[in-house]
Design a protein around this motif. Structure first.
Motif, PDB file in Angstrom:
ATOM      1  N   ASN A   1       1.770 -11.649   7.865  1.00 38.58           N
ATOM      2  CA  ASN A   1       0.035 -11.425   7.526  1.00 38.58           C
ATOM      3  C   ASN A   1      -0.765 -13.096   8.159  1.00 38.58           C
ATOM      4  N   ALA A   2      -2.226 -12.827   8.713  1.00 41.72           N
ATOM      5  CA  ALA A   2      -2.771 -14.099   8.416  1.00 41.72           C
ATOM      6  C   ALA A   2      -2.473 -15.107   7.726  1.00 41.72           C
ATOM      7  N   ASP A   3      -2.033 -15.447   5.994  1.00 42.95           N
ATOM      8  CA  ASP A   3      -1.440 -15.987   5.307  1.00 42.95           C
ATOM      9  C   ASP A   3      -0.307 -16.460   5.593  1.00 42.95           C
ATOM     10  N   LYS A   4       0.851 -15.634   6.690  1.00 42.46           N
ATOM     11  CA  LYS A   4       2.203 -15.796   6.487  1.00 42.46           C
ATOM     12  C   LYS A   4       2.826 -15.595   5.977  1.00 42.46           C
ATOM     13  N   THR A   5       2.292 -14.332   4.495  1.00 43.10           N
ATOM     14  CA  THR A   5       3.610 -13.790   4.371  1.00 43.10           C
ATOM     15  C   THR A   5       3.927 -12.463   4.965  1.00 43.10           C
ATOM     16  N   ASP A   6       4.773 -11.374   4.593  1.00 39.60           N
ATOM     17  CA  ASP A   6       5.527 -10.638   5.355  1.00 39.60           C
ATOM     18  C   ASP A   6       4.851  -9.216   5.501  1.00 39.60           C
ATOM     19  N   VAL A   7       5.312  -8.250   6.530  1.00 44.11           N
ATOM     20  CA  VAL A   7       4.360  -7.264   6.805  1.00 44.11           C
ATOM     21  C   VAL A   7       5.171  -6.562   5.923  1.00 44.11           C
ATOM     22  N   THR A   8       4.935  -5.670   4.655  1.00 41.05           N
ATOM     23  CA  THR A   8       5.901  -5.239   4.270  1.00 41.05           C
ATOM     24  C   THR A   8       5.425  -3.357   4.950  1.00 41.05           C
ATOM     25  N   LEU A   9       6.438  -1.792   5.050  1.00 45.66           N
ATOM     26  CA  LEU A   9       6.368  -1.077   5.224  1.00 45.66           C
ATOM     27  C   LEU A   9       6.411   0.345   4.150  1.00 45.66           C
ATOM     28  N   THR A  10       5.838   0.906   3.711  1.00 40.11           N
ATOM     29  CA  THR A  10       6.011   2.269   3.031  1.00 40.11           C
ATOM     30  C   THR A  10       6.701   3.486   3.241  1.00 40.11           C
ATOM     31  N   VAL A  11       6.854   4.444   2.885  1.00 42.84           N
ATOM     32  CA  VAL A  11       7.530   5.715   3.155  1.00 42.84           C
ATOM     33  C   VAL A  11       5.891   6.420   2.980  1.00 42.84           C
ATOM     34  N   LEU A  12       5.565   6.853   4.669  1.00 44.44           N
ATOM     35  CA  LEU A  12       4.628   8.142   4.857  1.00 44.44           C
ATOM     36  C   LEU A  12       5.324   9.102   3.782  1.00 44.44           C
ATOM     37  N   THR A  13       4.189   9.766   2.849  1.00 43.53           N
ATOM     38  CA  THR A  13       3.898  10.564   2.172  1.00 43.53           C
ATOM     39  C   THR A  13       2.899  11.429   1.868  1.00 43.53           C
ATOM     40  N   GLN A  14       2.919  12.359   1.997  1.00 42.44           N
ATOM     41  CA  GLN A  14       1.813  13.161   0.957  1.00 42.44           C
ATOM     42  C   GLN A  14       0.648  12.491   0.482  1.00 42.44           C
ATOM     43  N   ASP A  15       1.352  12.539  -0.877  1.00 39.63           N
ATOM     44  CA  ASP A  15       0.574  11.541  -1.597  1.00 39.63           C
ATOM     45  C   ASP A  15      -0.387  10.246  -0.885  1.00 39.63           C
ATOM     46  N   ASN A  16       0.167   9.485  -0.241  1.00 37.28           N
ATOM     47  CA  ASN A  16      -0.452   8.352   0.213  1.00 37.28           C
ATOM     48  C   ASN A  16      -1.044   8.965   1.911  1.00 37.28           C
ATOM     49  N   ASN A  17      -0.579   9.425   2.386  1.00 36.81           N
ATOM     50  CA  ASN A  17      -1.323  10.032   4.189  1.00 36.81           C
ATOM     51  C   ASN A  17      -2.076   9.806   4.144  1.00 36.81           C
ATOM     52  N   ASP A  18      -2.848  10.194   3.187  1.00 37.21           N
ATOM     53  CA  ASP A  18      -4.462  10.104   2.531  1.00 37.21           C
ATOM     54  C   ASP A  18      -5.253   8.679   2.888  1.00 37.21           C
ATOM     55  N   GLU A  19      -4.637   7.460   2.313  1.00 35.31           N
ATOM     56  CA  GLU A  19      -5.160   5.573   1.970  1.00 35.31           C
ATOM     57  C   GLU A  19      -4.841   5.996   3.307  1.00 35.31           C
ATOM     58  N   MET A  20      -3.547   6.126   3.492  1.00 41.23           N
ATOM     59  CA  MET A  20      -3.145   5.414   5.340  1.00 41.23           C
ATOM     60  C   MET A  20      -4.212   5.782   6.275  1.00 41.23           C
ATOM     61  N   GLU A  21      -4.838   7.010   5.887  1.00 42.71           N
ATOM     62  CA  GLU A  21      -6.018   7.474   7.423  1.00 42.71           C
ATOM     63  C   GLU A  21      -7.345   6.880   6.965  1.00 42.71           C
ATOM     64  N   GLN A  22      -7.597   6.254   6.037  1.00 39.72           N
ATOM     65  CA  GLN A  22      -8.154   5.950   5.433  1.00 39.72           C
ATOM     66  C   GLN A  22      -9.081   4.324   5.912  1.00 39.72           C
ATOM     67  N   ILE A  23      -7.359   3.597   5.868  1.00 42.96           N
ATOM     68  CA  ILE A  23      -7.216   2.480   6.339  1.00 42.96           C
ATOM     69  C   ILE A  23      -7.826   2.300   8.036  1.00 42.96           C
ATOM     70  N   ARG A  24      -7.183   3.378   8.171  1.00 42.42           N
ATOM     71  CA  ARG A  24      -7.320   4.059   9.870  1.00 42.42           C
ATOM     72  C   ARG A  24      -9.002   3.638  10.431  1.00 42.42           C
ATOM     73  N   SER A  25      -9.648   4.795   9.537  1.00 45.97           N
ATOM     74  CA  SER A  25     -10.714   4.949  10.092  1.00 45.97           C
ATOM     75  C   SER A  25     -11.755   3.588   9.371  1.00 45.97           C
TER      76      SER A  25
END
Length: 169
Positions: A123-147
């Motif tokens: 990230n801009a503050d030099k912390t690592d980017v972490t990934l979480t598994v895509l589930t139906q529960d967090n898919n809406d959150e991901m698409e909101q961020i994309r939007s």
């Protein structure tokens, strides 16, 4: 008698924990399958907008025990191929990727406690980017961020003017 009962309970818990660990890492195929996502915080642009990149990584197991890694990055209104794309092999708790574009191998590690994948992306503050598994529960959150990323890129003040000025000073 109470000592033996306590020892039996502890032994059962250890066997259960070991069975769960074996299931997650060996029987279920471990974390190196499916689609995972995270957000890279790229800082603030000149117009004061908080810029983020949506990172999605899809792991596909192959018959030869390698893993195909497809990394996509939502940058503004475009989705581009990311630097983590390539072919990976499992090395202990890590996935070592030979990048499709060539270059130095990249290692991803799985954190069993937080159930996230740690990447070499920062990230801009030099912390690592972490990934979480895509589930139906967090898919809406991901698409909101994309939007949100697309909307910020389409603001008039964030458009890049590539025309050359005809006036000379």
């Amino acid at each position: 008698m109470k000592k033996y009962l306590a020892a039996m309970v502890i032994a059962i818990l250890l066997l259960g924990g070991g069975g769960y660990f074996a299931y997650v890492h060996f029987i279920s195929g471990g974390p190196w399958q499916g689609t995972w996502w995270g957000v890279q915080d790229a800082g603030v642009n000149w117009s004061g907008d908080h810029i983020r990149n949506l990172e999605t990584v899809t792991f596909t197991r192959n018959d030869d025990k390698t893993i195909t890694v497809d990394h996509k990055v939502q940058q503004g209104s475009r989705e581009v191929n990311g630097s983590l794309s390539g072919t990976g092999t499992v090395d202990g708790g890590r996935l070592v990727i030979a990048p499709a574009k060539g270059g130095k191998e990249i290692a991803l590690s799985y954190n069993t406690i937080s159930k996230t994948i740690e990447t070499p992306l920062t990230n801009a503050d030099k912390t690592d980017v972490t990934l979480t598994v895509l589930t139906q529960d967090n898919n809406d959150e991901m698409e909101q961020i994309r939007s949100e990323i697309v909307q910020i890129s389409q603001k008039p003040e964030n458009k890049i003017d590539t025309t050359l000025s005809s006036s000379k000073s």
